[in-house]
Design a protein around this motif. Structure first.
Motif, PDB file in Angstrom:
ATOM      1  N   ILE A  42       0.843  -1.205   0.000  1.00  0.00           N
ATOM      2  CA  ILE A  42       0.000   0.000   0.000  1.00  0.00           C
ATOM      3  C   ILE A  42       0.877   1.253   0.000  1.00  0.00           C
ATOM      4  CG2 ILE A  42      -1.660   1.347   1.339  1.00  0.00           C
ATOM      5  CD1 ILE A  42      -2.804  -1.260   2.356  1.00  0.00           C
ATOM      6  N   GLU A  43       1.886   1.251   0.881  1.00  0.00           N
ATOM      7  CA  GLU A  43       2.767   2.427   0.953  1.00  0.00           C
ATOM      8  C   GLU A  43       3.490   2.641  -0.374  1.00  0.00           C
ATOM      9  OE1 GLU A  43       2.843   4.752   3.209  1.00  0.00           O
ATOM     10  OE2 GLU A  43       1.289   3.631   4.249  1.00  0.00           O
ATOM     11  N   ALA A  44       3.942   1.531  -0.982  1.00  0.00           N
ATOM     12  CA  ALA A  44       4.647   1.641  -2.263  1.00  0.00           C
ATOM     13  C   ALA A  44       3.714   2.192  -3.337  1.00  0.00           C
ATOM     14  CB  ALA A  44       5.191   0.281  -2.674  1.00  0.00           C
ATOM     15  N   THR A  45       2.452   1.701  -3.335  1.00  0.00           N
ATOM     16  CA  THR A  45       1.483   2.206  -4.317  1.00  0.00           C
ATOM     17  C   THR A  45       1.328   3.711  -4.172  1.00  0.00           C
ATOM     18  OG1 THR A  45       0.287   0.146  -4.057  1.00  0.00           O
ATOM     19  CG2 THR A  45      -0.843   1.904  -5.216  1.00  0.00           C
ATOM     20  N   ARG A  46       1.244   4.163  -2.923  1.00  0.00           N
ATOM     21  CA  ARG A  46       1.080   5.610  -2.688  1.00  0.00           C
ATOM     22  C   ARG A  46       2.284   6.383  -3.184  1.00  0.00           C
ATOM     23  NH1 ARG A  46      -1.206   7.450   3.018  1.00  0.00           N
ATOM     24  NH2 ARG A  46      -1.215   9.430   1.952  1.00  0.00           N
ATOM     25  N   ASP A  47       3.474   5.924  -2.760  1.00  0.00           N
ATOM     26  CA  ASP A  47       4.693   6.637  -3.139  1.00  0.00           C
ATOM     27  C   ASP A  47       4.822   6.710  -4.647  1.00  0.00           C
ATOM     28  OD1 ASP A  47       5.265   6.939  -0.583  1.00  0.00           O
ATOM     29  OD2 ASP A  47       6.904   5.493  -0.475  1.00  0.00           O
ATOM     30  N   PHE A  48       4.567   5.595  -5.316  1.00  0.00           N
ATOM     31  CA  PHE A  48       4.830   5.591  -6.736  1.00  0.00           C
ATOM     32  C   PHE A  48       3.732   6.266  -7.527  1.00  0.00           C
ATOM     33  CE2 PHE A  48       7.694   2.347  -5.124  1.00  0.00           C
ATOM     34  CZ  PHE A  48       8.847   3.030  -5.428  1.00  0.00           C
ATOM     35  N   THR A  49       2.516   6.288  -6.972  1.00  0.00           N
ATOM     36  CA  THR A  49       1.476   7.098  -7.609  1.00  0.00           C
ATOM     37  C   THR A  49       1.902   8.561  -7.593  1.00  0.00           C
ATOM     38  OG1 THR A  49      -0.207   5.561  -6.888  1.00  0.00           O
ATOM     39  CG2 THR A  49      -0.954   7.734  -7.531  1.00  0.00           C
ATOM     40  N   ARG A  50       2.430   8.984  -6.440  1.00  0.00           N
ATOM     41  CA  ARG A  50       2.884  10.372  -6.318  1.00  0.00           C
ATOM     42  C   ARG A  50       4.036  10.654  -7.283  1.00  0.00           C
ATOM     43  NH1 ARG A  50       4.016  10.745  -0.604  1.00  0.00           N
ATOM     44  NH2 ARG A  50       1.853  10.167  -0.375  1.00  0.00           N
ATOM     45  N   PHE A  51       4.991   9.719  -7.314  1.00  0.00           N
ATOM     46  CA  PHE A  51       6.155   9.875  -8.191  1.00  0.00           C
ATOM     47  C   PHE A  51       5.730   9.937  -9.650  1.00  0.00           C
ATOM     48  CE2 PHE A  51       9.658   7.672 -10.536  1.00  0.00           C
ATOM     49  CZ  PHE A  51      10.548   8.719 -10.469  1.00  0.00           C
ATOM     50  N   HIS A  52       4.806   9.033 -10.005  1.00  0.00           N
ATOM     51  CA  HIS A  52       4.319   8.986 -11.376  1.00  0.00           C
ATOM     52  C   HIS A  52       3.646  10.299 -11.754  1.00  0.00           C
ATOM     53  CE1 HIS A  52       1.898   6.529 -14.525  1.00  0.00           C
ATOM     54  NE2 HIS A  52       2.538   7.524 -15.060  1.00  0.00           N
ATOM     55  N   GLN A  53       2.895  10.842 -10.789  1.00  0.00           N
ATOM     56  CA  GLN A  53       2.220  12.114 -11.028  1.00  0.00           C
ATOM     57  C   GLN A  53       3.237  13.210 -11.328  1.00  0.00           C
ATOM     58  OE1 GLN A  53      -0.852  11.736 -11.171  1.00  0.00           O
ATOM     59  NE2 GLN A  53      -1.576  13.818 -11.476  1.00  0.00           N
ATOM     60  N   ILE A  54       4.342  13.217 -10.575  1.00  0.00           N
ATOM     61  CA  ILE A  54       5.378  14.235 -10.787  1.00  0.00           C
ATOM     62  C   ILE A  54       6.004  14.078 -12.168  1.00  0.00           C
ATOM     63  CG2 ILE A  54       7.647  15.017  -9.996  1.00  0.00           C
ATOM     64  CD1 ILE A  54       6.711  14.268  -7.148  1.00  0.00           C
ATOM     65  N   VAL A  55       6.312  12.813 -12.535  1.00  0.00           N
ATOM     66  CA  VAL A  55       6.897  12.570 -13.861  1.00  0.00           C
ATOM     67  C   VAL A  55       5.959  13.066 -14.949  1.00  0.00           C
ATOM     68  CG1 VAL A  55       7.570  10.755 -15.480  1.00  0.00           C
ATOM     69  CG2 VAL A  55       8.270  10.614 -13.110  1.00  0.00           C
ATOM     70  N   GLN A  56       4.662  12.719 -14.784  1.00  0.00           N
ATOM     71  CA  GLN A  56       3.659  13.122 -15.770  1.00  0.00           C
ATOM     72  C   GLN A  56       3.600  14.646 -15.897  1.00  0.00           C
ATOM     73  OE1 GLN A  56       1.573  11.073 -17.436  1.00  0.00           O
ATOM     74  NE2 GLN A  56       0.193  12.572 -18.334  1.00  0.00           N
ATOM     75  N   GLU A  57       3.604  15.311 -14.749  1.00  0.00           N
ATOM     76  CA  GLU A  57       3.524  16.767 -14.754  1.00  0.00           C
ATOM     77  C   GLU A  57       4.751  17.372 -15.428  1.00  0.00           C
ATOM     78  OE1 GLU A  57       1.074  17.576 -11.147  1.00  0.00           O
ATOM     79  OE2 GLU A  57       0.182  16.853 -12.994  1.00  0.00           O
ATOM     80  N   ALA A  58       5.923  16.776 -15.167  1.00  0.00           N
ATOM     81  CA  ALA A  58       7.156  17.267 -15.776  1.00  0.00           C
ATOM     82  C   ALA A  58       7.092  17.130 -17.293  1.00  0.00           C
ATOM     83  CB  ALA A  58       8.353  16.499 -15.231  1.00  0.00           C
ATOM     84  N   ILE A  59       6.602  15.970 -17.766  1.00  0.00           N
ATOM     85  CA  ILE A  59       6.496  15.760 -19.207  1.00  0.00           C
ATOM     86  C   ILE A  59       5.551  16.782 -19.820  1.00  0.00           C
ATOM     87  CG2 ILE A  59       5.629  14.169 -20.955  1.00  0.00           C
ATOM     88  CD1 ILE A  59       6.728  11.901 -19.269  1.00  0.00           C
ATOM     89  N   LEU A  60       4.412  16.995 -19.148  1.00  0.00           N
ATOM     90  CA  LEU A  60       3.443  17.976 -19.646  1.00  0.00           C
ATOM     91  C   LEU A  60       4.073  19.363 -19.718  1.00  0.00           C
ATOM     92  CD1 LEU A  60      -0.040  17.271 -18.073  1.00  0.00           C
ATOM     93  CD2 LEU A  60       0.709  17.008 -20.415  1.00  0.00           C
ATOM     94  N   ALA A  61       4.834  19.732 -18.672  1.00  0.00           N
ATOM     95  CA  ALA A  61       5.446  21.058 -18.643  1.00  0.00           C
ATOM     96  C   ALA A  61       6.446  21.208 -19.779  1.00  0.00           C
ATOM     97  CB  ALA A  61       6.121  21.273 -17.296  1.00  0.00           C
TER      98      ALA A  61
END
Lengths: 163, 161
Positions: free
Chosen positions: A122-141
């Motif tokens: 569960i903790e890993a899912t949370r961390d990596f969801t957050r990380f993935h969100q950051i990567v996605q946002e960076a790509i969009l930017a």
């Protein structure tokens, strides 16, 4: 696609708990309980010559108490999956969801080196969801800036600025 | 954002507050949820988890005949079906429990776990990202189209660049 790449970067060794509490199959349930309470864990790995052979969870203990068993041997269950330190997170998550396996002992060179529990996942899912969100946002930017620059560069105004 | 009622479990194991610890143990052994909600007139007043059971019964040697209220966690943190998932996650992070009864009009209607909330949020965000990606691709295609068109029509435009 990005999710697949990121989820495959995560290996069992990154999310596992390193201090595994083990017990032998000849111990009594009360010993198991005391160990669980003193180490504040929700499950123990039953080992024989350093090899995991079963799991004892809180649920197994309660079942044992209800049916008046006394030995760990009588209540332990075999619903676990041994993984290597390099097993990917997506594989573990899939087994958790499809086969309902909740504990994954991590074994390297025939030695128990860690345990992955539902909480770790569960903790890993949370961390990596957050990380993935950051990567996605960076790509969009990056895309956004590149497109803006591109538009400006080829527009008549940009042409007069850049020559 | 989805709400708590989408992810909650509706089939909650419950016990009356007069029940004995032995009954709680039987209920915990049978179900896969890992907890039982203690109710009084359909209103949750406490919760007994496997952890409470193992910790209290085994280490302090309480007998199976005693009342379940001796080992339950009370008061219990409640959620409502209309609560948004990120609000629920905020509560989960501050309270540090794993299971929360869901009440509507003071009646128990479900049970929500940390695992379900985290997984639902993760799935939601995945959908959100996929939509973002599709919009991005459409946008790039549209721009490319505009550039191509522009090469052919700019000489007919009335303004003088």
């Amino acid at each position: 696609m990005i999710a697949k790449v990121i989820f495959d970067m995560i290996k069992a060794k990154n999310i596992m708990t390193r201090d595994v509490i083990t017990i032998s199959k000849d111990s009594t349930i009360m010993e198991a309980v005391k160990l669980m309470v003193s180490k504040s864990v929700s499950g123990l790995v039953v080992v024989e010559r350093n090899k995991p052979i079963a799991i004892v969870s809180e649920n197994d203990i309660i079942k044992g108490i209800v049916s008046k068993k006394t030995n760990v041997q009588d209540v332990m269950d075999n619903e676990f999956m041994i993984v290597s330190p390099l097993t990917t997170f997506s594989e573990i998550n899939k087994s958790l969801k499809e086969k309902k396996i909740k504990r994954f002992p991590v074994v390297e060179n025939d030695k128990l080196i860690g345990l992955i529990t539902e909480t770790d996942i569960i903790e890993a899912t949370r961390d990596f969801t957050r990380f993935h969100q950051i990567v996605q946002e960076a790509i969009l930017a990056i895309f956004g800036f590149a497109t803006a620059f591109f538009l400006f560069y080829f527009s008549p105004v940009g042409a007069s600025v850049f020559g | 954002m989805a709400r708590v009622n989408k992810v909650m479990l509706t089939d909650v194991p419950t016990l009356k507050k007069e029940a004995k610890i032995g009954e709680a143990a039987k209920l915990l052994a049978q179900n896969q949820v890992g907890c039982a909600v203690i109710t009084e007139d359909n209103k949750p007043i406490g919760i007994v988890t496997e952890l409470d059971f193992v910790r209290n019964l085994a280490s302090k040697g309480k007998s199976l005949k005693e009342n379940v209220s001796k080992i339950m966690t009370s008061p219990v943190t409640l959620m409502t079906p209309a609560m948004k998932l990120d609000e629920a996650l905020k509560i989960i992070d501050t309270k540090k429990f794993r299971r929360y009864p869901v009440v509507e009009n003071e009646t128990l209607v479900g049970l929500v776990t940390k695992k379900d909330v985290v997984n639902a949020i993760s799935d939601n965000l995945r959908l959100h990202r996929n939509i973002q990606n599709v919009v991005l691709i459409l946008f790039v295609l549209f721009e490319f189209f505009v550039f191509v068109i522009y090469r052919y029509i700019y000489q007919y435009l009335p303004f003088g660049f």
